[in-house]
Design an enzyme around this catalytic site. Structure first.
Site, short mmCIF file in Angstrom:
data_model
loop_
_atom_site.label_atom_id
_atom_site.label_comp_id
_atom_site.label_asym_id
_atom_site.label_seq_id
_atom_site.Cartn_x
_atom_site.Cartn_y
_atom_site.Cartn_z
N LYS A 42 45.97 48.80 34.32
CA LYS A 42 46.00 47.85 33.51
C LYS A 42 46.35 48.16 32.11
O LYS A 42 47.52 47.38 31.38
CB LYS A 42 44.75 47.25 33.37
CG LYS A 42 44.20 46.54 34.38
CD LYS A 42 42.71 45.86 34.37
CE LYS A 42 42.27 45.33 35.46
NZ LYS A 42 40.63 44.76 35.73
N ASP A 84 41.58 51.51 38.13
CA ASP A 84 41.63 50.09 38.02
C ASP A 84 42.28 49.92 36.37
O ASP A 84 43.23 49.22 36.04
CB ASP A 84 40.89 49.12 38.20
CG ASP A 84 41.04 47.70 38.32
OD1 ASP A 84 42.08 47.48 38.93
OD2 ASP A 84 40.46 46.79 37.68
#
Length: 260
Positions: A127, A123
């Site tokens: 980003k 994750d």
């Protein structure tokens, strides 16, 4: 983080339907697809906004875009981009179990439904990839160095239930991480870095006095070092996880389109 939803964005944009997304899959997909969505947005005059991809409701991508469009140049980015991981490591110590803290983070809605996405670093890698691309760097997810902190059994788990069992089995591994940081008077933070066209993510021991050291709760922090901010970075800091702040970021993008 749903692939089926993200794969429909191009179809909407071709019909001049604007897309507002908190789903990071599209903008962290293969570079060709990311570029396609940008082209379709321009060609069909259909807004494609994804502020909540990074930092939930924090104005991270908006600030970055303003820097770039005003002629600034990104030199490096240092950030804590996972509200869920920050929450986990802020609540984990020698009196708690790592398993229990991760369970609490999931219950509070800070992690993805599958917490392995957060704890594996995928994750956060998505980003920092999005920020690198918005900075003008052409890069794919495989190019990002991911230094995992999970025990091997956790990385190899086949289901969420199996994963939680590995956290119980490997408690000593996680306590060792905490004890090492505590011995060095440091705080554990999962850090994303982008510098000279390269990016990496990993768990770090942050010393006292560093801007990341006192980062509380589920907060995120992003430091932009640019041509205009070469020594003292431009810093954005605040809550970076949770339904309410993410919804507020989505709503802000909706209002932005309506106002235009």
């Amino acid at each position: 983080a749903n692939y089926d939803v993200a794969n429909n964005y191009a179809n909407y944009l071709r019909e001049s339907i604007g897309v507002i997304a908190c789903n990071k899959i599209a903008c962290s997909s293969e570079l060709d697809n990311y570029n396609l969505l940008k082209r379709l947005s321009r060609k069909y005059n259909a807004p494609f906004l994804f502020e909540t991809n990074v930092g939930a409701g924090l104005p991270v991508i908006d600030t970055l875009n303003h820097l770039i469009t005003s002629g600034d140049e990104i030199k490096s980015i240092q950030a804590v981009l996972s509200g869920s991981l920050n929450f986990v490591f802020n609540n984990f110590n020698d009196k708690t179990k790592f398993h229990d803290v991760v369970k609490l983070a999931q219950k509070e809605g800070y992690t993805e439904p599958d917490p392995r996405i957060d704890l594996s670093g995928v994750d956060v890698a998505r980003k920092i990839l999005i920020l690198a691309r918005e900075s003008g760097t052409e890069m794919n997810l495989e190019s990002i160095k991911n230094e995992p902190f999970l025990a091997p059994s956790g990385l190899e788990s086949k289901s969420v239930d199996d994963f939680y069992q590995t956290l119980l089995d490997d408690e000593v591994h996680y306590q060792n991480l905490y004890q090492s940081a505590n011995k060095n008077n440091c705080q554990l933070k999962y850090v994303a870095e982008f510098n000279n066209g390269k990016a990496k993510v990993g768990l770090k021991e942050i010393p006292e006095g560093h801007p990341f050291y006192n980062l509380e709760g589920k907060d995120n922090i992003v430091m932009f070092y640019t041509k205009r901010y070469p020594e003292q970075p431009l810093i954005i800091k605040g809550a970076g996880a949770g339904a309410e702040v993410t919804a507020s970021g989505l709503f802000a993008d909706i209002i932005r389109i309506a106002n235009n």
